[in-house]
Design a protein around this motif. Structure first.
Motif, PDB file in Angstrom:
ATOM      1  N   HIS A  32       0.362   2.974  18.059  1.00 37.24           N
ATOM      2  CA  HIS A  32       1.622   2.585  17.432  1.00 37.24           C
ATOM      3  C   HIS A  32       2.719   2.525  18.466  1.00 37.24           C
ATOM      4  O   HIS A  32       2.795   3.361  19.356  1.00 37.24           O
ATOM      5  CB  HIS A  32       2.008   3.594  16.347  1.00 37.24           C
ATOM      6  N   ASP A  33       3.608   1.544  18.333  1.00 35.77           N
ATOM      7  CA  ASP A  33       4.778   1.474  19.207  1.00 35.77           C
ATOM      8  C   ASP A  33       5.748   2.579  18.843  1.00 35.77           C
ATOM      9  O   ASP A  33       5.739   3.082  17.735  1.00 35.77           O
ATOM     10  CB  ASP A  33       5.494   0.124  19.038  1.00 35.77           C
ATOM     11  N   ALA A  35       9.028   4.166  17.451  1.00 35.78           N
ATOM     12  CA  ALA A  35       9.811   3.666  16.334  1.00 35.78           C
ATOM     13  C   ALA A  35      11.283   3.579  16.651  1.00 35.78           C
ATOM     14  O   ALA A  35      11.979   2.741  16.111  1.00 35.78           O
ATOM     15  CB  ALA A  35       9.601   4.583  15.120  1.00 35.78           C
ATOM     16  N   LYS A  66       9.756  -8.701  21.889  1.00 35.19           N
ATOM     17  CA  LYS A  66       9.720  -8.316  20.481  1.00 35.19           C
ATOM     18  C   LYS A  66      11.007  -7.584  20.122  1.00 35.19           C
ATOM     19  O   LYS A  66      11.551  -6.848  20.933  1.00 35.19           O
ATOM     20  CB  LYS A  66       8.534  -7.381  20.235  1.00 35.19           C
ATOM     21  N   LYS A  69      11.705  -1.932  16.812  1.00 36.90           N
ATOM     22  CA  LYS A  69      11.393  -1.495  15.458  1.00 36.90           C
ATOM     23  C   LYS A  69      12.589  -0.749  14.886  1.00 36.90           C
ATOM     24  O   LYS A  69      13.325  -0.087  15.608  1.00 36.90           O
ATOM     25  CB  LYS A  69      10.158  -0.595  15.463  1.00 36.90           C
ATOM     26  N   ASP A 110      12.124   5.520   8.741  1.00 38.27           N
ATOM     27  CA  ASP A 110      11.527   5.307  10.051  1.00 38.27           C
ATOM     28  C   ASP A 110      10.071   4.881   9.838  1.00 38.27           C
ATOM     29  O   ASP A 110       9.339   5.519   9.081  1.00 38.27           O
ATOM     30  CB  ASP A 110      11.591   6.605  10.849  1.00 38.27           C
ATOM     31  N   PRO A 111       9.625   3.792  10.468  1.00 40.23           N
ATOM     32  CA  PRO A 111       8.266   3.302  10.217  1.00 40.23           C
ATOM     33  C   PRO A 111       7.180   4.351  10.455  1.00 40.23           C
ATOM     34  O   PRO A 111       6.251   4.478   9.645  1.00 40.23           O
ATOM     35  CB  PRO A 111       8.134   2.118  11.187  1.00 40.23           C
ATOM     36  N   GLU A 112       7.272   5.097  11.553  1.00 40.41           N
ATOM     37  CA  GLU A 112       6.248   6.090  11.846  1.00 40.41           C
ATOM     38  C   GLU A 112       6.262   7.213  10.812  1.00 40.41           C
ATOM     39  O   GLU A 112       5.212   7.704  10.397  1.00 40.41           O
ATOM     40  CB  GLU A 112       6.464   6.671  13.253  1.00 40.41           C
ATOM     41  N   ARG A 115       4.659   6.010   7.559  1.00 34.00           N
ATOM     42  CA  ARG A 115       3.196   5.922   7.641  1.00 34.00           C
ATOM     43  C   ARG A 115       2.557   7.310   7.675  1.00 34.00           C
ATOM     44  O   ARG A 115       1.482   7.519   7.090  1.00 34.00           O
ATOM     45  CB  ARG A 115       2.793   5.105   8.863  1.00 34.00           C
ATOM     46  N   GLU A 152       3.362  -4.207   6.049  1.00 33.64           N
ATOM     47  CA  GLU A 152       4.393  -4.712   6.951  1.00 33.64           C
ATOM     48  C   GLU A 152       5.798  -4.248   6.570  1.00 33.64           C
ATOM     49  O   GLU A 152       6.743  -4.397   7.359  1.00 33.64           O
ATOM     50  CB  GLU A 152       4.370  -6.241   6.981  1.00 33.64           C
ATOM     51  N   ASP A 155       8.231  -2.114   8.901  1.00 32.80           N
ATOM     52  CA  ASP A 155       8.684  -2.741  10.144  1.00 32.80           C
ATOM     53  C   ASP A 155       9.560  -3.971   9.923  1.00 32.80           C
ATOM     54  O   ASP A 155      10.213  -4.443  10.853  1.00 32.80           O
ATOM     55  CB  ASP A 155       7.473  -3.165  10.991  1.00 32.80           C
ATOM     56  N   ASP A 156       9.558  -4.527   8.731  1.00 28.38           N
ATOM     57  CA  ASP A 156      10.281  -5.779   8.457  1.00 28.38           C
ATOM     58  C   ASP A 156      11.204  -5.567   7.255  1.00 28.38           C
ATOM     59  O   ASP A 156      10.798  -5.726   6.105  1.00 28.38           O
ATOM     60  CB  ASP A 156       9.285  -6.912   8.184  1.00 28.38           C
TER      61      ASP A 156
END
Length: 232
Positions: A32-33, A35, A66, A69, A110-112, A115, A152, A155-156
């Motif tokens: 994972h990138d 966040a 890119k 995030k 936060d995406p991380e 998840r 998704e 992140d979006d």
């Protein structure tokens, strides 16, 4: 879309945040990138043999980087432009859509973190509009985002807003022309977003609203004026 109890939600998310931050290195180690920071610049990612001062070859163009995030802290008003755009696309009130974002901002997005929470609670919601997988999958057929996936959403944020707008559209389409309850159609749609279409239709018939749904409605009303100012 939150069907979780929110009275202690903020405290629970703070505890979860501490745990996730402690183990975030392990999460990122699985591909994972990061966040909270932007992706590395093209120069930093270049092979070690490349000279940082070398001029690009003729006709070469730099690869687009890119976007970073999203981080967990945000102001829903910053997303007024996509709220207006997708509310118009779906034919819903932009003030209602913005108020939903305010209502759903009770936890860090936060995406991380989302998840990590979803791994321990598979039925958790994703994205800044807190949409559950079933609601997303039921909403997307025939829509401009039909090819997108629920995974998704963290992140979006534009996708999260677009999906929420169309879900509100579908909920409003189920309401009777003249609901029997002393609630506006926007309020009923918001209750449907929180409690599901079945409960929304029961509330429209005049069934008494439970404490959790009433709390959501109270917050919606508290956020209503601010939401209207944000989307002007």
């Amino acid at each position: 879309m939150s069907e979780e109890k929110k009275g202690s939600g903020r405290g629970r998310w703070l505890v979860i945040g501490v745990v996730v931050v402690a183990g975030l290195g392990l999460v990122r180690g699985n591909g994972h990138d990061g966040a909270a920071s932007a992706d590395p610049s093209p120069a930093a990612a270049a092979p070690s043999g490349a000279s940082s001062g070398a001029a690009p070859s003729a006709g070469a163009s730099a690869a687009p980087s890119k976007p970073p995030k999203p981080s967990g802290s945000y102001d829903p008003a910053d997303y007024a432009a996509p709220v207006r755009r997708y509310a118009a696309e779906a034919g819903v009130n932009p003030q209602l859509l913005m108020a939903i974002l305010y209502n759903e901002a009770y936890k860090p997005h936060d995406p991380e973190l989302e998840r990590a929470w979803q791994r321990s609670k598979p039925d958790a919601s994703f994205g800044i509009a807190n949409m559950h997988r079933a609601a997303f999958d039921d909403t997307k057929p025939g829509r401009p985002f039909a090819s997108r996936q629920w995974e998704e959403l963290p992140d979006d944020r534009d996708l999260a807003i677009q999906a929420a707008a169309w879900h509100l559209h579908d909920l409003a389409a189920q309401l009777p022309v003249r609901p029997g309850a002393p609630l506006t159609r926007d309020e009923l749609a918001a209750l449907g977003y929180n409690a599901g279409a079945g409960n929304m239709l029961a509330f429209a018939r005049g069934v008494k609203i439970g404490s959790q749904a009433q709390s959501y409605l109270d917050r919606l009303r508290d956020n209503w004026s601010e939401s209207g100012e944000a989307v002007k």
